[in-house]
Write a protein that holds these residues in place. Structure first.
Motif, PDB file in Angstrom:
ATOM      1  N   GLU A 154       0.818  -1.221   0.000  1.00  0.00           N
ATOM      2  CA  GLU A 154       0.000   0.000   0.000  1.00  0.00           C
ATOM      3  C   GLU A 154       0.845   1.262   0.000  1.00  0.00           C
ATOM      4  O   GLU A 154       1.845   1.364   0.710  1.00  0.00           O
ATOM      5  CB  GLU A 154      -0.883   0.026   1.245  1.00  0.00           C
ATOM      6  N   ARG A 155       0.384   2.248  -0.798  1.00  0.00           N
ATOM      7  CA  ARG A 155       0.990   3.575  -0.816  1.00  0.00           C
ATOM      8  C   ARG A 155      -0.138   4.589  -0.862  1.00  0.00           C
ATOM      9  O   ARG A 155      -1.131   4.369  -1.544  1.00  0.00           O
ATOM     10  CB  ARG A 155       1.877   3.781  -2.061  1.00  0.00           C
ATOM     11  N   TRP A 156       0.048   5.714  -0.162  1.00  0.00           N
ATOM     12  CA  TRP A 156      -0.976   6.757  -0.174  1.00  0.00           C
ATOM     13  C   TRP A 156      -0.346   8.082  -0.607  1.00  0.00           C
ATOM     14  O   TRP A 156       0.737   8.430  -0.153  1.00  0.00           O
ATOM     15  CB  TRP A 156      -1.591   6.923   1.219  1.00  0.00           C
ATOM     16  N   THR A 207      13.119   4.851   2.921  1.00  0.00           N
ATOM     17  CA  THR A 207      12.308   5.933   3.485  1.00  0.00           C
ATOM     18  C   THR A 207      10.821   5.625   3.375  1.00  0.00           C
ATOM     19  O   THR A 207      10.378   4.882   2.499  1.00  0.00           O
ATOM     20  CB  THR A 207      12.596   7.269   2.785  1.00  0.00           C
ATOM     21  N   ILE A 208      10.055   6.235   4.263  1.00  0.00           N
ATOM     22  CA  ILE A 208       8.597   6.057   4.272  1.00  0.00           C
ATOM     23  C   ILE A 208       7.959   6.935   3.204  1.00  0.00           C
ATOM     24  O   ILE A 208       6.978   6.528   2.563  1.00  0.00           O
ATOM     25  CB  ILE A 208       8.030   6.411   5.667  1.00  0.00           C
ATOM     26  N   ILE A 209       8.514   8.122   2.994  1.00  0.00           N
ATOM     27  CA  ILE A 209       7.940   9.068   2.036  1.00  0.00           C
ATOM     28  C   ILE A 209       8.870   9.173   0.829  1.00  0.00           C
ATOM     29  O   ILE A 209      10.061   9.434   0.971  1.00  0.00           O
ATOM     30  CB  ILE A 209       7.743  10.459   2.687  1.00  0.00           C
ATOM     31  N   GLU A 210       8.305   8.937  -0.357  1.00  0.00           N
ATOM     32  CA  GLU A 210       9.110   8.964  -1.582  1.00  0.00           C
ATOM     33  C   GLU A 210       8.202   9.267  -2.769  1.00  0.00           C
ATOM     34  O   GLU A 210       7.089   8.734  -2.865  1.00  0.00           O
ATOM     35  CB  GLU A 210       9.800   7.619  -1.786  1.00  0.00           C
ATOM     36  N   ASP A 211       8.663  10.128  -3.653  1.00  0.00           N
ATOM     37  CA  ASP A 211       7.941  10.449  -4.889  1.00  0.00           C
ATOM     38  C   ASP A 211       6.485  10.830  -4.629  1.00  0.00           C
ATOM     39  O   ASP A 211       5.561  10.389  -5.312  1.00  0.00           O
ATOM     40  CB  ASP A 211       7.980   9.262  -5.873  1.00  0.00           C
ATOM     41  N   GLY A 212       6.278  11.619  -3.594  1.00  0.00           N
ATOM     42  CA  GLY A 212       4.932  12.128  -3.321  1.00  0.00           C
ATOM     43  C   GLY A 212       3.998  11.113  -2.695  1.00  0.00           C
ATOM     44  O   GLY A 212       2.784  11.337  -2.626  1.00  0.00           O
ATOM     45  N   GLN A 213       4.570   9.968  -2.223  1.00  0.00           N
ATOM     46  CA  GLN A 213       3.722   8.930  -1.648  1.00  0.00           C
ATOM     47  C   GLN A 213       4.251   8.467  -0.293  1.00  0.00           C
ATOM     48  O   GLN A 213       5.456   8.531  -0.024  1.00  0.00           O
ATOM     49  CB  GLN A 213       3.648   7.727  -2.587  1.00  0.00           C
ATOM     50  N   VAL A 214       3.328   7.979   0.531  1.00  0.00           N
ATOM     51  CA  VAL A 214       3.679   7.392   1.821  1.00  0.00           C
ATOM     52  C   VAL A 214       3.583   5.876   1.690  1.00  0.00           C
ATOM     53  O   VAL A 214       2.534   5.338   1.338  1.00  0.00           O
ATOM     54  CB  VAL A 214       2.734   7.892   2.936  1.00  0.00           C
ATOM     55  N   TYR A 255      -0.184  12.818   9.450  1.00  0.00           N
ATOM     56  CA  TYR A 255       0.838  13.020   8.429  1.00  0.00           C
ATOM     57  C   TYR A 255       2.068  13.719   9.027  1.00  0.00           C
ATOM     58  O   TYR A 255       3.214  13.350   8.710  1.00  0.00           O
ATOM     59  CB  TYR A 255       0.315  13.828   7.233  1.00  0.00           C
ATOM     60  N   HIS A 256       1.848  14.723   9.908  1.00  0.00           N
ATOM     61  CA  HIS A 256       2.986  15.394  10.551  1.00  0.00           C
ATOM     62  C   HIS A 256       3.869  14.374  11.266  1.00  0.00           C
ATOM     63  O   HIS A 256       5.097  14.428  11.188  1.00  0.00           O
ATOM     64  CB  HIS A 256       2.490  16.418  11.601  1.00  0.00           C
ATOM     65  N   ILE A 257       3.229  13.449  11.975  1.00  0.00           N
ATOM     66  CA  ILE A 257       3.983  12.457  12.753  1.00  0.00           C
ATOM     67  C   ILE A 257       4.729  11.504  11.817  1.00  0.00           C
ATOM     68  O   ILE A 257       5.897  11.177  12.054  1.00  0.00           O
ATOM     69  CB  ILE A 257       3.044  11.696  13.705  1.00  0.00           C
ATOM     70  N   ILE A 258       4.072  11.071  10.737  1.00  0.00           N
ATOM     71  CA  ILE A 258       4.751  10.183   9.773  1.00  0.00           C
ATOM     72  C   ILE A 258       5.961  10.898   9.173  1.00  0.00           C
ATOM     73  O   ILE A 258       7.047  10.305   9.032  1.00  0.00           O
ATOM     74  CB  ILE A 258       3.775   9.748   8.661  1.00  0.00           C
ATOM     75  N   ALA A 259       5.789  12.165   8.814  1.00  0.00           N
ATOM     76  CA  ALA A 259       6.899  12.937   8.232  1.00  0.00           C
ATOM     77  C   ALA A 259       8.052  13.045   9.221  1.00  0.00           C
ATOM     78  O   ALA A 259       9.231  12.963   8.838  1.00  0.00           O
ATOM     79  CB  ALA A 259       6.412  14.320   7.818  1.00  0.00           C
ATOM     80  N   GLU A 260       7.723  13.196  10.501  1.00  0.00           N
ATOM     81  CA  GLU A 260       8.776  13.297  11.512  1.00  0.00           C
ATOM     82  C   GLU A 260       9.461  11.945  11.736  1.00  0.00           C
ATOM     83  O   GLU A 260      10.683  11.875  11.911  1.00  0.00           O
ATOM     84  CB  GLU A 260       8.196  13.838  12.823  1.00  0.00           C
ATOM     85  N   ILE A 261       8.692  10.873  11.725  1.00  0.00           N
ATOM     86  CA  ILE A 261       9.300   9.526  11.814  1.00  0.00           C
ATOM     87  C   ILE A 261      10.272   9.345  10.653  1.00  0.00           C
ATOM     88  O   ILE A 261      11.396   8.843  10.826  1.00  0.00           O
ATOM     89  CB  ILE A 261       8.215   8.427  11.777  1.00  0.00           C
ATOM     90  N   ASN A 262       9.847   9.746   9.457  1.00  0.00           N
ATOM     91  CA  ASN A 262      10.674   9.615   8.260  1.00  0.00           C
ATOM     92  C   ASN A 262      11.943  10.461   8.382  1.00  0.00           C
ATOM     93  O   ASN A 262      13.047   9.990   8.073  1.00  0.00           O
ATOM     94  CB  ASN A 262       9.865  10.056   7.043  1.00  0.00           C
ATOM     95  N   ARG A 263      11.799  11.718   8.852  1.00  0.00           N
ATOM     96  CA  ARG A 263      12.962  12.614   8.982  1.00  0.00           C
ATOM     97  C   ARG A 263      13.989  12.044   9.950  1.00  0.00           C
ATOM     98  O   ARG A 263      15.191  12.012   9.664  1.00  0.00           O
ATOM     99  CB  ARG A 263      12.488  13.994   9.460  1.00  0.00           C
ATOM    100  N   ARG A 264      13.499  11.547  11.076  1.00  0.00           N
ATOM    101  CA  ARG A 264      14.412  11.007  12.082  1.00  0.00           C
ATOM    102  C   ARG A 264      15.053   9.694  11.598  1.00  0.00           C
ATOM    103  O   ARG A 264      16.207   9.414  11.948  1.00  0.00           O
ATOM    104  CB  ARG A 264      13.661  10.777  13.406  1.00  0.00           C
ATOM    105  N   HIS A 265      14.297   8.904  10.836  1.00  0.00           N
ATOM    106  CA  HIS A 265      14.868   7.679  10.253  1.00  0.00           C
ATOM    107  C   HIS A 265      16.056   8.026   9.365  1.00  0.00           C
ATOM    108  O   HIS A 265      17.130   7.412   9.479  1.00  0.00           O
ATOM    109  CB  HIS A 265      13.784   6.947   9.443  1.00  0.00           C
ATOM    110  N   ILE A 266      15.885   9.005   8.503  1.00  0.00           N
ATOM    111  CA  ILE A 266      16.959   9.409   7.586  1.00  0.00           C
ATOM    112  C   ILE A 266      18.154   9.939   8.371  1.00  0.00           C
ATOM    113  O   ILE A 266      19.312   9.549   8.131  1.00  0.00           O
ATOM    114  CB  ILE A 266      16.440  10.475   6.594  1.00  0.00           C
ATOM    115  N   GLU A 267      17.866  10.804   9.335  1.00  0.00           N
ATOM    116  CA  GLU A 267      18.930  11.426  10.134  1.00  0.00           C
ATOM    117  C   GLU A 267      19.749  10.376  10.888  1.00  0.00           C
ATOM    118  O   GLU A 267      20.978  10.475  10.968  1.00  0.00           O
ATOM    119  CB  GLU A 267      18.271  12.401  11.122  1.00  0.00           C
TER     120      GLU A 267
END
Length: 812
Positions: free
Chosen positions: A357-359, A399-406, A372-384
């Protein structure tokens, strides 16, 4: 429960019926008799249900909550009677009252709360969790209509509403006092309180009331009654004015109206996302409310609660748990993240990347801004965190977020402590291919838990003839410890027993033949081979390969009417997703071939085709005990596990299969002499993909049998499929046969020729069937669940376990 006598049951039943309907019980309909019996059975388990839940709370027992978009329980009456140990009493009591339990049970709707293997697995697991004495509950959606009711009109699938709740559900209990609010839409701003701490401020949200309906999950003869909580969407009390228009009111109802709405358009996908957050949020809120009654430190949440997500549909559990811990309970991010990961575990059910699944970001941000804010923060911290350890290339591939999709699978993996596949091959493919990047990062998170089935429903209830035979030959311990079925191997040369096994199968075939005659008007010979393929209609499951075999066999009979082969009845049960055009074309083809073959007197009934409408659990219970051959013919490397393979095996069907999914483990148990294996293996398929050397047109041009069969799709041999035949032909020849049907065709035909030969040697066939039954025990979902409990959830049985020991399914 305490033993009840037949006389006591009869007295209580008549009293209950007449209290409900105010007329004599012998004037009632099957539906009324079912409701009366259901109400009475509720009285028998209610005390155990309450005491089970009270005891978990009193002892602060660690509990698992199993989140699944689907549960496919089937009719629950007989299962509840069996597990309460009152099935014989009720059966005899009704008989003495002039009633038939089978007829009464038909008054129960078959809940359409799932699509196929995923939902049925969840229900087998619910049964096994309770029956092995574990503290565990389900969490899902109370769909009003569930999956569509399938009808065939002129051979085409037509979807009709399946209102399984039109007469209510006698088993459920509405728990209005346990309702929670789920928020959608609006805007979220981060504000500061008096002490300078950030907190979210919501504006213009649409609040939905999630009301739980609890359904008992009764353990087998052990007094345990766990809970399946299904959520229904309603307008919150006092907020009716916020939903002014009929359209807005409908939006609320739609959330829990239909399982898997058509996701071929934006609105359908948006509704699907609303459903997924709705039951994920409601379930997590309910769990947190329970945990707070324990008055424990938040760091102990993973010691008291395990949350398991069945596929990616409930993956929003990860950010929802984070939201509650951070926003409402004021934990720090790091505290909340450690608790979340330790609490959540995830089962992956697919190898196909397109099924992950992708959204779209904009959809998530609009519908669930804080999530979405929390997912974006999880993703940012994962990368960091991961770039210094693994470098940019590997990190950005995970990454969780890529090419405009989660990516929901990525979210589930990063936010959990365990990821398991559902068969040895599937897990190896996840580790080495599909999720290899994550395996490099988190090798200790990955593990295998081969799926299982509950023999209580699929043998004891579905096949009483076989159950009686087993009880006579090996005793009754197999009912609580299915590995005891192996004792049957000692009788493999007992001709009298083999004949009895054949007689049981014949009675089951006669029962199904009667259904086919009564419901479909088709006469089938119970002495024929019953060749069964029952599963979702999907190109990778290759129902089309089965059809090509039928056409090849049909052509050979037409050319040689005196051919010496046993009769075959090809039995299909399958629904195609409403928007899956190609799958629906295959359904039309199967029905067109059935019309052609079933009405051709030249072939002397050597072939019959039966495609049952609206395949579900109740039909499976009729078909599976009657099956001689179990078709498990997906392209190797595509099926995650399969569970119909296990159900059919346990009922003495011989498996016709590629080396895919859990079939590999079945092969390992029964041995190559007792299974029909054909076709490419996973590594062969990989090589074709790597060197891009597969050319289906060359096979078509060079293989006379294949050419003859495929030409039938387009030369008018099969009436009524002009467009479908052309499209299917093109998929196999022009567009290079994505699932390698033509490559596996010859091998498949040869395997079926061997089956024809073996079936004519009755003693050999019956011996093979017996060995399949004997080796089916390790595929019990009880053992699967005990492995989950021990290795992932870290929970222990709360009662003395009926299973004294268990052996993991062999590593292959």
């Amino acid at each position: 429960m305490e033993n009840i006598s037949i006389q006591q049951f009869k007295k209580e039943y008549v009293k209950k019926f007449e209290q409900l309907y105010a007329y004599r019980y012998d004037e009632g309909s099957s539906r009324e008799h079912f409701v009366a019996l259901g109400e009475l059975v509720r009285n028998y388990y209610m005390n155990n249900w309450k005491s089970t839940i009270d005891e978990y709370k009193e002892k602060e027992t660690k509990q698992v909550f199993y989140f699944s978009m689907e549960f496919l329980p089937g009719r629950m009456l007989k299962s509840n009677l069996l597990n309460l140990d009152i099935l014989p009493v009720v059966e005899e009591g009704l008989r003495e009252l002039g009633l038939d339990l089978d007829e009464v049970s038909m008054g129960e709707a078959d809940p359409a709360l799932g699509n196929g293997g995923l939902g049925r697995l969840a229900s087998c697991f619910m049964d096994s969790i309770a029956s092995t004495g574990l503290a565990g509950h389900g969490n899902g959606i109370r769909y009003q209509y569930g999956l569509f009711k399938q009808k065939f009109i002129d051979g085409y699938q037509v979807e009709l509403p399946e209102n399984w709740l039109r007469n209510g559900n006698v088993w459920e209990v509405r728990k209005e006092n346990k309702a929670v609010i789920v928020r959608f839409g609006g805007q979220v701003y981060m504000d500061t309180d008096e002490e300078g701490n950030l907190y979210p401020r919501y504006e213009n949200t649409k609040n939905i009331l999630a009301v739980p309906y609890d359904v008992p999950q009764i353990g087998y003869h052990n007094g345990i009654v766990n809970n399946l909580r299904l959520w229904s969407a309603e307008i919150p009390y006092g907020e009716e004015y916020l939903f002014r228009t009929e359209e807005e009111r409908d939006e609320v109802k739609q959330i829990t109206e239909v399982l898997y709405p058509d996701d071929s358009n934006y609105e359908g996908r948006l509704l699907r996302l609303r459903q997924e957050y709705f039951f994920s949020s409601a379930g997590v809120q309910s769990i947190i409310r329970y945990f707070k009654t324990l008055d424990e430190d938040w760091s102990l949440l993973p010691d008291k609660i395990a949350i398991h997500i069945n596929d990616t549909h409930p993956a929003l559990v990860v950010p929802e748990l984070m939201r509650i811990l951070i926003d409402e309970e004021e934990l720090t991010w790091d505290q909340a993240w450690e608790i979340t990961k330790k609490t959540i575990s995830y089962t992956n059910h697919t190898i196909l990347q397109e099924a992950m699944e992708r959204w779209p970001i904009d959809m998530l941000e609009h519908l669930l801004p804080r999530i979405y804010h929390i997912i974006a923060e999880i993703n940012r911290r994962h990368i960091e965190k991961k770039i210094p350890l693994y470098g940019e290339e590997l990190t950005y591939r995970t990454t969780i977020i890529e090419d405009g999709q989660v990516k929901m699978a990525n979210l589930a993996i990063i936010g959990s402590h365990s990821i398991n596949g559902v068969a040895k091959l599937h897990t190896n493919i996840l580790i080495n291919e599909t999720l290899h990047d994550f395996y490099l990062m988190y090798p200790n998170k990955f593990n295998n838990k081969t799926n299982g089935i509950t023999q209580r429903r699929w043998v004891q209830l579905s096949n009483p003839g076989l159950t009686s035979l087993l009880d006579d030959v090996i005793g009754t311990d197999w009912k609580s410890n299915p590995e005891e079925l192996i004792l049957l191997k000692a009788h493999v040369d007992n001709s009298e027993l083999l004949n009895r096994l054949e007689a049981v199968k014949l009675e089951n075939k006669k029962r199904f033949a009667k259904y086919v005659k009564d419901e479909m008007g088709i006469e089938i010979d119970p002495n024929a081979i019953f060749d069964v393929q029952i599963k979702r209609l999907h190109a990778y499951k290759r129902q089309l390969l089965n059809v090509l075999h039928i056409l090849d066999r049909y052509s050979q009979i037409k050319e040689n009417p005196d051919i010496d082969i046993p009769k075959r009845v090809f039995i299909f049960g399958a629904k195609a997703a409403p928007s899956y055009h190609y799958a629906k074309q295959i359904i039309k083809l199967i029905n067109a071939v059935a019309d052609l073959v079933n009405n051709d007197t030249d072939i002397k009934d050597l072939i019959k085709i039966v495609f049952v409408e609206n395949y579900g659990v109740s039909l499976a219970e009729l078909i599976i005990p009657a099956a001689d051959i179990s078709e498990q013919i997906s392209l190797a490397g595509k099926e995650a596990s399969g569970t119909s393979n296990m159900k059919l095996m346990a009922n003495g069907a011989l498996t016709m299969a590629t080396m895919d999914g859990a079939t590999i483990e079945i092969y390992d148990y029964v041995g190559k002499e007792n299974i029909y294996i054909f076709g490419l293996k996973n590594n062969d398929v990989k090589k074709y993909h790597q060197n891009q050397s597969y050319n289906s047109r060359n096979i078509y041009e060079g293989n006379a049998s294949i050419k003859r069969v495929l030409n039938m799709l387009v030369d008018g041999s099969i009436p009524g499929i002009y467009h479908e035949g052309q499209d299917i032909f093109n998929s196999l020849v022009k567009f290079n046969d994505e699932y390698f049907l033509l490559k596996d065709f010859d091998s498949y035909i040869q395997a079926h020729k061997q089956a024809d030969k073996d079936y004519q040697d009755r003693e050999k066939w019956n011996r093979m069937a017996l060995l399949n039954v004997a080796n089916s025990g390790p595929f019990s979902s009880d053992y699967t669940i005990l492995r989950y409990a021990d290795e992932i959830w870290k929970i222990e049985p709360q009662v003395e376990n009926l299973i004294s020991s268990y052996t993991p399914v062999k590593e292959v």
